[in-house]
Design an enzyme around this catalytic site. Structure first.
Site, short mmCIF file in Angstrom:
data_model
loop_
_atom_site.label_atom_id
_atom_site.label_comp_id
_atom_site.label_asym_id
_atom_site.label_seq_id
_atom_site.Cartn_x
_atom_site.Cartn_y
_atom_site.Cartn_z
N VAL A 1 -7.64 1.00 16.69
CA VAL A 1 -8.61 1.83 15.94
C VAL A 1 -8.95 1.13 14.62
O VAL A 1 -8.40 0.08 14.31
CB VAL A 1 -8.03 3.24 15.59
CG1 VAL A 1 -7.86 4.11 16.83
CG2 VAL A 1 -6.71 3.12 14.84
N ARG B 1 0.40 -0.05 19.56
CA ARG B 1 1.22 0.77 20.45
C ARG B 1 0.34 1.48 21.46
O ARG B 1 0.65 1.55 22.64
CB ARG B 1 2.02 1.80 19.62
CG ARG B 1 3.11 1.15 18.77
CD ARG B 1 3.60 2.10 17.71
NE ARG B 1 2.51 2.57 16.86
CZ ARG B 1 2.62 3.43 15.88
NH1 ARG B 1 3.80 3.95 15.60
NH2 ARG B 1 1.57 3.80 15.16
N TYR C 1 3.89 2.35 -0.56
CA TYR C 1 2.88 1.59 0.20
C TYR C 1 2.34 0.46 -0.67
O TYR C 1 2.21 -0.69 -0.24
CB TYR C 1 1.76 2.55 0.63
CG TYR C 1 0.52 1.85 1.15
CD1 TYR C 1 0.50 1.28 2.42
CD2 TYR C 1 -0.65 1.77 0.37
CE1 TYR C 1 -0.65 0.63 2.90
CE2 TYR C 1 -1.79 1.12 0.84
CZ TYR C 1 -1.78 0.56 2.11
OH TYR C 1 -2.90 -0.08 2.58
N LYS D 1 2.17 -3.73 -0.26
CA LYS D 1 0.95 -4.55 -0.34
C LYS D 1 1.08 -5.58 -1.48
O LYS D 1 0.54 -6.68 -1.37
CB LYS D 1 -0.28 -3.67 -0.49
CG LYS D 1 -0.59 -2.83 0.77
CD LYS D 1 -0.87 -3.70 2.00
CE LYS D 1 -1.40 -2.94 3.18
NZ LYS D 1 -1.68 -3.80 4.35
N1 LIG Z 1 -8.28 2.55 5.34
C1 LIG Z 1 -8.10 2.18 4.10
O1 LIG Z 1 -8.55 2.88 3.16
C2 LIG Z 1 -7.39 0.89 3.78
C3 LIG Z 1 -7.47 0.43 2.46
C4 LIG Z 1 -6.82 -0.75 2.13
C5 LIG Z 1 -6.14 -1.44 3.09
N2 LIG Z 1 -6.05 -0.96 4.37
C6 LIG Z 1 -5.26 -1.74 5.32
O2 LIG Z 1 -6.05 -2.04 6.46
C7 LIG Z 1 -5.21 -2.20 7.60
C8 LIG Z 1 -5.77 -1.40 8.77
O3 LIG Z 1 -5.80 -0.04 8.40
P1 LIG Z 1 -6.87 1.00 8.95
O4 LIG Z 1 -7.57 1.57 7.80
O5 LIG Z 1 -7.65 0.43 10.06
O6 LIG Z 1 -5.86 2.12 9.48
P2 LIG Z 1 -5.77 2.96 10.86
O7 LIG Z 1 -7.14 3.37 11.29
O8 LIG Z 1 -4.74 4.00 10.62
O9 LIG Z 1 -5.22 1.86 11.90
C9 LIG Z 1 -3.92 1.34 11.76
C10 LIG Z 1 -3.63 0.38 12.90
O10 LIG Z 1 -2.28 -0.12 12.74
C11 LIG Z 1 -1.61 0.03 13.99
N3 LIG Z 1 -0.16 0.24 13.81
C12 LIG Z 1 0.46 1.13 13.02
N4 LIG Z 1 1.80 1.08 13.23
C13 LIG Z 1 2.01 0.12 14.19
C14 LIG Z 1 3.14 -0.39 14.85
N5 LIG Z 1 4.41 0.08 14.60
N6 LIG Z 1 2.98 -1.36 15.77
C15 LIG Z 1 1.74 -1.83 16.07
N7 LIG Z 1 0.62 -1.39 15.48
C16 LIG Z 1 0.76 -0.41 14.56
C17 LIG Z 1 -2.25 1.24 14.64
O11 LIG Z 1 -2.12 1.18 16.06
P3 LIG Z 1 -1.24 2.20 16.97
O12 LIG Z 1 -1.09 3.47 16.21
O13 LIG Z 1 -2.03 2.30 18.24
O14 LIG Z 1 0.05 1.46 17.16
C18 LIG Z 1 -3.71 1.06 14.26
O15 LIG Z 1 -4.36 0.20 15.17
C19 LIG Z 1 -3.81 -1.78 7.15
O16 LIG Z 1 -3.03 -2.94 6.87
C20 LIG Z 1 -4.06 -1.00 5.88
O17 LIG Z 1 -2.96 -1.04 5.00
C21 LIG Z 1 -6.67 0.20 4.72
#
Ligand SMILES: NC(=O)c1ccc[n+]([C@@H]2O[C@H](COP(=O)([O-])OP(=O)(O)OC[C@H]3O[C@@H](n4cnc5c(N)ncnc54)[C@H](OP(=O)(O)O)[C@@H]3O)[C@@H](O)[C@H]2O)c1
Length: 252
Positions: free
Chosen positions: A16, A38, A159, A163
């Protein structure tokens, strides 16, 4: 992106959000993308959606908190695809876990995925590139603005610490690659608020997640994919170090 056509990229957290957007972009540019998470069913449906595109998507189920699953995934990539050329460490999460009252289990989970999973994947990707004599590979870390400044919001302090670790790891990897006279590049992308499932997962509530993302126009996952494509497309002598990007209206 021409030189990446037919080459192999691993994207963690491809089910996602940002990982799914990066996966779609790389497949459209003709790469063979191994997408892991996962929830492998979700990656399988992205694979089906991308069937007519130039590249291909190979879904692998992998829980990044389990080193044996990560090692098995890299073995499979070597055997089936000849090894990785690009490793995109995207998977990450936050729990609401303040420093003075959060649970140790939540802290450990964040460390396992955001820091150790990222380090294990990077080590395995580098070693595979070295073994396969890939000297133009690329390692990308999806960091966060929370890896550069601490905002006074207790729920996210731990968190943020994971980072900040990623910011240190970026510099460490760059240093070690330099020491080895390697031309493999390392880049980090550090976004502010992105409209994904991240906030709803953190707060265990779709409503709260949506509310947080409704105060202003957030970044879209595709904006991050564009930044990754920019870093990968840079000429060989250009190492994009870190791309910091905020929604225009974000204050913090
Ligand atoms: N959204 C924001 O505002 C934001 C801001 C700054 C940085 N980020 C960073 O961007 C990155 C992606 O985040 P996102 O916003 O796309 O979040 P998201 O929509 O919640 O997606 C998180 C992804 O990480 C995977 N994940 C979580 N735990 C896992 C595990 N134990 N093993 C394998 N995969 C795992 C999930 O897959 P499954 O659940 O299917 O395993 C999912 O594909 C992260 O590193 C986050 O810290 C996000």
């Amino acid at each position: 992106m021409e030189r990446w056509v037919g080459r192999v990229a691993l994207v963690t957290g491809a089910s996602v959000g940002i990982g799914a957007a990066i996966t779609r972009a790389l497949v459209k540019h003709g790469m063979k993308v191994v997408g892991c998470a996962r929830n492998v069913q979700q990656i399988e449906s992205i694979r089906d959606e991308l069937k007519a595109e130039k590249g291909q998507l190979i879904p692998i189920k992998c829980d990044l908190t389990k080193e044996e699953e990560i090692l098995a995934m890299f073995k499979q990539i070597q055997k089936d695809l000849g090894g990785v050329d690009v490793c995109i460490n995207n998977a990450g999460l936050s729990h609401c876990a303040p420093l003075l009252s959060g649970s140790t289990a939540d802290w450990k989970n964040m460390l396992d995925v955001n820091v150790l999973g990222l380090c294990i994947c990077t080590r395995e990707a580098f070693q595979q590139m070295q073994k396969n004599k890939v000297d133009d590979g690329h390692i990308i870390l999806i960091n966060s603005m929370s890896g550069h400044r601490v905002i006074p919001n207790a729920a996210g302090h731990f968190y943020s610490a994971t980072k900040f670790a990623v910011s240190g790891i970026l510099e460490g990897i760059r240093n070690e690659l330099q020491e080895l006279n390697s031309h493999i590049r390392v880049t980090s992308v550090s976004p502010g608020l992105v409209a994904t499932e991240f906030q709803q997962r953190m707060h265990k509530s779709p409503e709260i997640g949506k509310k947080i993302c409704s105060h202003f126009k957030c970044l879209e996952a595709e904006d991050l994919a564009d930044a990754v494509i920019y870093a990968l497309s840079a000429p060989a002598h250009v190492q994009v170090h870190d791309i910091l990007m905020r929604p225009t209206e974000q204050k913090s």
